[in-house]
Design a protein around this motif. Structure first.
Motif, PDB file in Angstrom:
ATOM      1  N   PRO A 239     -85.797 -69.759 -53.730  1.00 20.68           N
ATOM      2  CA  PRO A 239     -86.484 -68.489 -53.979  1.00 20.68           C
ATOM      3  C   PRO A 239     -87.063 -68.344 -55.373  1.00 20.68           C
ATOM      4  O   PRO A 239     -87.960 -67.534 -55.591  1.00 20.68           O
ATOM      5  CB  PRO A 239     -85.402 -67.442 -53.706  1.00 20.68           C
ATOM      6  CG  PRO A 239     -84.118 -68.164 -53.909  1.00 20.68           C
ATOM      7  CD  PRO A 239     -84.360 -69.586 -53.506  1.00 20.68           C
ATOM      8  N   GLY A 240     -86.559 -69.087 -56.365  1.00 17.54           N
ATOM      9  CA  GLY A 240     -87.084 -68.940 -57.709  1.00 17.54           C
ATOM     10  C   GLY A 240     -86.225 -69.668 -58.717  1.00 17.54           C
ATOM     11  O   GLY A 240     -85.120 -70.119 -58.398  1.00 17.54           O
ATOM     12  N   PRO A 241     -86.683 -69.834 -59.947  1.00 16.10           N
ATOM     13  CA  PRO A 241     -85.926 -70.569 -60.967  1.00 16.10           C
ATOM     14  C   PRO A 241     -84.803 -69.738 -61.558  1.00 16.10           C
ATOM     15  O   PRO A 241     -84.693 -68.537 -61.320  1.00 16.10           O
ATOM     16  CB  PRO A 241     -87.001 -70.867 -62.016  1.00 16.10           C
ATOM     17  CG  PRO A 241     -87.967 -69.729 -61.888  1.00 16.10           C
ATOM     18  CD  PRO A 241     -87.993 -69.387 -60.421  1.00 16.10           C
ATOM     19  N   GLY A 242     -83.966 -70.389 -62.355  1.00 10.85           N
ATOM     20  CA  GLY A 242     -82.928 -69.677 -63.090  1.00 10.85           C
ATOM     21  C   GLY A 242     -81.634 -69.567 -62.325  1.00 10.85           C
ATOM     22  O   GLY A 242     -81.136 -70.520 -61.750  1.00 10.85           O
ATOM     23  N   SER A 243     -81.084 -68.357 -62.252  1.00 18.13           N
ATOM     24  CA  SER A 243     -79.738 -68.170 -61.709  1.00 18.13           C
ATOM     25  C   SER A 243     -79.723 -67.862 -60.216  1.00 18.13           C
ATOM     26  O   SER A 243     -78.687 -67.559 -59.660  1.00 18.13           O
ATOM     27  CB  SER A 243     -79.037 -67.024 -62.456  1.00 18.13           C
ATOM     28  OG  SER A 243     -79.763 -65.822 -62.314  1.00 18.13           O
ATOM     29  N   VAL A 244     -80.895 -67.914 -59.563  1.00 24.22           N
ATOM     30  CA  VAL A 244     -80.920 -67.620 -58.131  1.00 24.22           C
ATOM     31  C   VAL A 244     -80.298 -68.773 -57.353  1.00 24.22           C
ATOM     32  O   VAL A 244     -80.230 -69.896 -57.836  1.00 24.22           O
ATOM     33  CB  VAL A 244     -82.359 -67.385 -57.648  1.00 24.22           C
ATOM     34  CG1 VAL A 244     -82.956 -66.186 -58.350  1.00 24.22           C
ATOM     35  CG2 VAL A 244     -83.217 -68.613 -57.884  1.00 24.22           C
ATOM     36  N   PRO A 245     -79.847 -68.536 -56.098  1.00 22.68           N
ATOM     37  CA  PRO A 245     -79.274 -69.644 -55.323  1.00 22.68           C
ATOM     38  C   PRO A 245     -80.327 -70.672 -54.955  1.00 22.68           C
ATOM     39  O   PRO A 245     -81.516 -70.377 -54.870  1.00 22.68           O
ATOM     40  CB  PRO A 245     -78.740 -68.946 -54.067  1.00 22.68           C
ATOM     41  CG  PRO A 245     -78.671 -67.503 -54.400  1.00 22.68           C
ATOM     42  CD  PRO A 245     -79.741 -67.264 -55.400  1.00 22.68           C
ATOM     43  N   SER A 246     -79.865 -71.894 -54.737  1.00 18.12           N
ATOM     44  CA  SER A 246     -80.734 -72.884 -54.111  1.00 18.12           C
ATOM     45  C   SER A 246     -80.921 -72.482 -52.646  1.00 18.12           C
ATOM     46  O   SER A 246     -80.335 -71.524 -52.167  1.00 18.12           O
ATOM     47  CB  SER A 246     -80.118 -74.277 -54.238  1.00 18.12           C
ATOM     48  OG  SER A 246     -78.766 -74.270 -53.861  1.00 18.12           O
ATOM     49  N   GLY A 247     -81.783 -73.239 -51.932  1.00 16.71           N
ATOM     50  CA  GLY A 247     -82.159 -72.811 -50.592  1.00 16.71           C
ATOM     51  C   GLY A 247     -81.018 -72.859 -49.587  1.00 16.71           C
ATOM     52  O   GLY A 247     -80.380 -73.898 -49.422  1.00 16.71           O
ATOM     53  N   PRO A 248     -80.753 -71.756 -48.885  1.00 15.58           N
ATOM     54  CA  PRO A 248     -79.768 -71.798 -47.798  1.00 15.58           C
ATOM     55  C   PRO A 248     -80.287 -72.599 -46.607  1.00 15.58           C
ATOM     56  O   PRO A 248     -81.502 -72.723 -46.408  1.00 15.58           O
ATOM     57  CB  PRO A 248     -79.596 -70.321 -47.409  1.00 15.58           C
ATOM     58  CG  PRO A 248     -80.195 -69.541 -48.525  1.00 15.58           C
ATOM     59  CD  PRO A 248     -81.279 -70.406 -49.106  1.00 15.58           C
ATOM     60  N   GLY A 249     -79.393 -73.143 -45.822  1.00  9.18           N
ATOM     61  CA  GLY A 249     -79.782 -73.852 -44.607  1.00  9.18           C
ATOM     62  C   GLY A 249     -80.219 -72.899 -43.513  1.00  9.18           C
ATOM     63  O   GLY A 249     -79.956 -71.687 -43.564  1.00  9.18           O
ATOM     64  N   GLY A 250     -80.910 -73.446 -42.516  1.00  8.22           N
ATOM     65  CA  GLY A 250     -81.315 -72.643 -41.371  1.00  8.22           C
ATOM     66  C   GLY A 250     -80.119 -72.291 -40.493  1.00  8.22           C
ATOM     67  O   GLY A 250     -79.143 -73.035 -40.412  1.00  8.22           O
ATOM     68  N   VAL A 251     -80.199 -71.168 -39.819  1.00  2.97           N
ATOM     69  CA  VAL A 251     -79.096 -70.711 -38.980  1.00  2.97           C
ATOM     70  C   VAL A 251     -78.986 -71.590 -37.728  1.00  2.97           C
ATOM     71  O   VAL A 251     -79.923 -72.254 -37.320  1.00  2.97           O
ATOM     72  CB  VAL A 251     -79.276 -69.239 -38.560  1.00  2.97           C
ATOM     73  CG1 VAL A 251     -79.266 -68.347 -39.769  1.00  2.97           C
ATOM     74  CG2 VAL A 251     -80.564 -69.062 -37.770  1.00  2.97           C
TER      75      VAL A 251
END
Length: 277
Positions: A239-251
């Motif tokens: 979603p964006g740089p910095g402290s945001v999470p890395s990409g979640p997996g698909g459901v």
């Protein structure tokens, strides 16, 4: 330093991605076809979960023996050799093995292909071969390019009587370099942090009803990986740089009407420390 967050686990057996400085990804769930989480920083990548093949009889009329009873009596040697009434179709689910995640802020492993048929034809008296695909291992520490290994195919094989019913193993999570990116599969692997690559595509078997979804991209951040694709949805982009999470997996998916269990979840991407201050 601001620390890249962990790509969270997803319902359906998808493992979580690791975070900095050395948090390992978590493995895909056993017999779910879930993808394995990517390693974060110097943390180890995790392997995908094994697939599963399930057979459930269709509704049977009053006076007919359930399939489970027929099987147990056949094993015990008490079932007649030529029963008067036999099954001609089954409710079938085939899930392939999930893929492993990549190393060093890489992409999460894609889920194994998820396919089902509510009235699959069978022929009484024939032998059928069932293959359950194992999950692919996560990228081994110190290896190059450090991509996750794709999962193995699962299948219900009619042994020449009819057509084989397969599902494709999940695509490995992309590494932290530009090439090769996420690997195509039943569901595709997520893209690693490197630029110039892409996430893996889903439905590698090319089926009319898709067996899976693509992985997520890292486009918004050079320090984190996208999530692996899942049976019920695509892996998420970073979603964006910095402290945001890395990409979640698909459901995952519970579309098969034989039960309500979610299977085929994609894995989260890996994160790393980024920025200063």
């Amino acid at each position: 330093d601001a620390t890249g967050g962990v790509g969270p686990a997803q319902p359906g057996g998808g493992g979580a991605g690791g975070g900095a400085p050395a948090v390992a990804g978590t493995a895909g769930g056993l017999n779910t076809g879930g993808g394995g989480g990517a390693g974060g920083g110097s943390g180890n990548a995790a392997g995908g979960g094994s697939g599963i093949v399930l057979v459930k009889e269709l509704d049977y009329a009053s006076g007919m023996w359930p399939m489970k009873t027929q099987y147990s009596k056949t094993v015990a040697g008490t079932w007649p050799r030529a029963p008067a009434v036999s099954l001609t179709s089954i409710n079938l689910l085939v899930v392939a093995g999930g893929a492993g995640g990549g190393l060093n802020q890489s992409g999460g492993g894609g889920a194994g292909g998820y396919r089902f048929c509510t009235a699959y034809p069978i022929s009484p008296g024939n032998t059928y071969k069932v293959t359950v695909g194992g999950g692919g291992p996560g990228a081994a520490p110190g290896t190059s390019p450090g991509s996750g290994v794709s999962g193995n195919n699962s299948s219900f094989d009619t042994c020449g009587v009819g057509t084989i019913y397969p599902a494709t193993g999940g695509g490995g999570g992309g590494n932290s370099s530009a090439v090769p990116g996420g690997v195509p599969g039943g569901s595709g692997g997520g893209e690693g942090e490197g630029t110039g690559s892409s996430a893996g595509t889903g439905n590698a078997g090319g089926y009319p009803v898709s067996e899976g979804n693509p992985g997520g991209n890292n486009d918004a951040s050079p320090g984190m990986g996208g999530g692996g694709g899942g049976a019920g949805g695509a892996g998420s982009n970073v979603p964006g740089p910095g402290s945001v999470p890395s990409g979640p997996g698909g459901v995952g998916s519970s579309a098969w009407p034989g039960d309500c269990t979610l299977r085929g979840g994609g894995a989260g991407g890996g994160g790393v420390s980024c920025g200063s201050g």
